[in-house]
Design a protein around this motif. Structure first.
Motif, mmCIF file in Angstrom:
data_model
loop_
_atom_site.group_PDB
_atom_site.id
_atom_site.type_symbol
_atom_site.label_atom_id
_atom_site.label_comp_id
_atom_site.label_asym_id
_atom_site.label_seq_id
_atom_site.Cartn_x
_atom_site.Cartn_y
_atom_site.Cartn_z
ATOM 1 N N THR A 45 -27.051 -88.917 26.942
ATOM 2 C CA THR A 45 -26.217 -89.852 27.712
ATOM 3 C C THR A 45 -25.064 -89.143 28.414
ATOM 4 O OG1 THR A 45 -24.718 -90.334 25.868
ATOM 5 C CG2 THR A 45 -26.694 -91.747 26.103
ATOM 6 N N HIS A 102 -25.679 -93.225 22.216
ATOM 7 C CA HIS A 102 -27.094 -92.925 22.448
ATOM 8 C C HIS A 102 -27.824 -94.211 22.854
ATOM 9 C CE1 HIS A 102 -27.278 -94.259 18.212
ATOM 10 N NE2 HIS A 102 -28.500 -94.665 18.515
ATOM 11 N N TYR A 103 -29.026 -94.035 23.371
ATOM 12 C CA TYR A 103 -29.818 -95.186 23.810
ATOM 13 C C TYR A 103 -30.860 -95.512 22.749
ATOM 14 C CZ TYR A 103 -32.531 -98.324 26.738
ATOM 15 O OH TYR A 103 -33.167 -99.429 27.243
ATOM 16 N N PHE A 138 -27.507 -99.455 24.562
ATOM 17 C CA PHE A 138 -26.746 -98.257 24.225
ATOM 18 C C PHE A 138 -25.956 -98.531 22.953
ATOM 19 C CE2 PHE A 138 -27.491 -97.826 28.741
ATOM 20 C CZ PHE A 138 -27.889 -96.500 28.833
ATOM 21 N N LEU A 170 -24.144 -98.554 29.763
ATOM 22 C CA LEU A 170 -23.620 -97.299 29.240
ATOM 23 C C LEU A 170 -22.097 -97.279 29.308
ATOM 24 C CD1 LEU A 170 -23.913 -94.358 28.263
ATOM 25 C CD2 LEU A 170 -24.224 -93.696 30.661
#
Length: 168
Positions: free
Chosen positions: A116, A122-123, A130, A149
């Motif tokens: 990211t 993090h995804y 996210f 994000l």
């Protein structure tokens, strides 16, 4: 962390006799010529594989940031020495600060595996969101899941300010 066994062998007076340190550049140079390969005025360091500058004194290989600390303060650091700008080779005294291991790790650079581009975010493919998280007192704390994000990053940054202060 305290001084290492190698550091204990190297005294402040030994440093002053053999080396000069420029706190504005972070560079150590020789004061005296000891042999044809060790000429006065030359820089006395090399960069190791981890990016730290190493200085050899009395047969001991020591990290320059720790030597800079003892040079400027008169004592070996009780803990880690953190490079505020995250550049391990930048040993200007204004860039160095004593830190706990935890604080030093909080100021670490972004890992190569981070996808990211932001620490602690993090995804999650399963939830298609996210995830923002932070480590506090050795425990990972989930800060929430976000569609954007930017939202996850904003929450993480706010938590860093609260928990990490100047070491964020």
């Amino acid at each position: 962390m305290g001084a290492t066994a190698q550091e204990v062998k190297v005294t402040g007076s030994m440093l002053e006799m053999l080396l000069s340190y420029d706190p504005e550049t972070g560079i150590f140079t020789r004061k005296i010529t000891t042999n044809p390969n060790s000429v006065a005025g030359e820089e006395v360091s090399f960069e190791n594989d981890d990016g730290y500058i190493i200085v050899t004194v009395g047969g001991a290989r020591l990290r320059a940031h720790r030597l800079a600390w003892v040079w400027m303060t008169g004592r070996w650091p009780d803990q880690d020495i953190d490079h505020e700008n995250r550049d391990r080779s930048d040993n200007k005294f204004l860039n160095l600060r004593e830190a706990t291991r935890s604080q030093n790790l909080q100021n670490a650079r972004l890992r190569d595996s981070n996808k990211t581009g932001h620490k602690g975010v993090h995804y999650c493919r399963q939830r298609k969101k996210f995830v923002a998280q932070i480590k506090v007192n050795k425990k990972t704390v989930c800060l929430g899941r976000f569609l954007l994000l930017e939202e996850a990053v904003a929450v993480r940054v706010a938590a860093e300010k609260e928990h990490y202060g100047e070491f964020r």
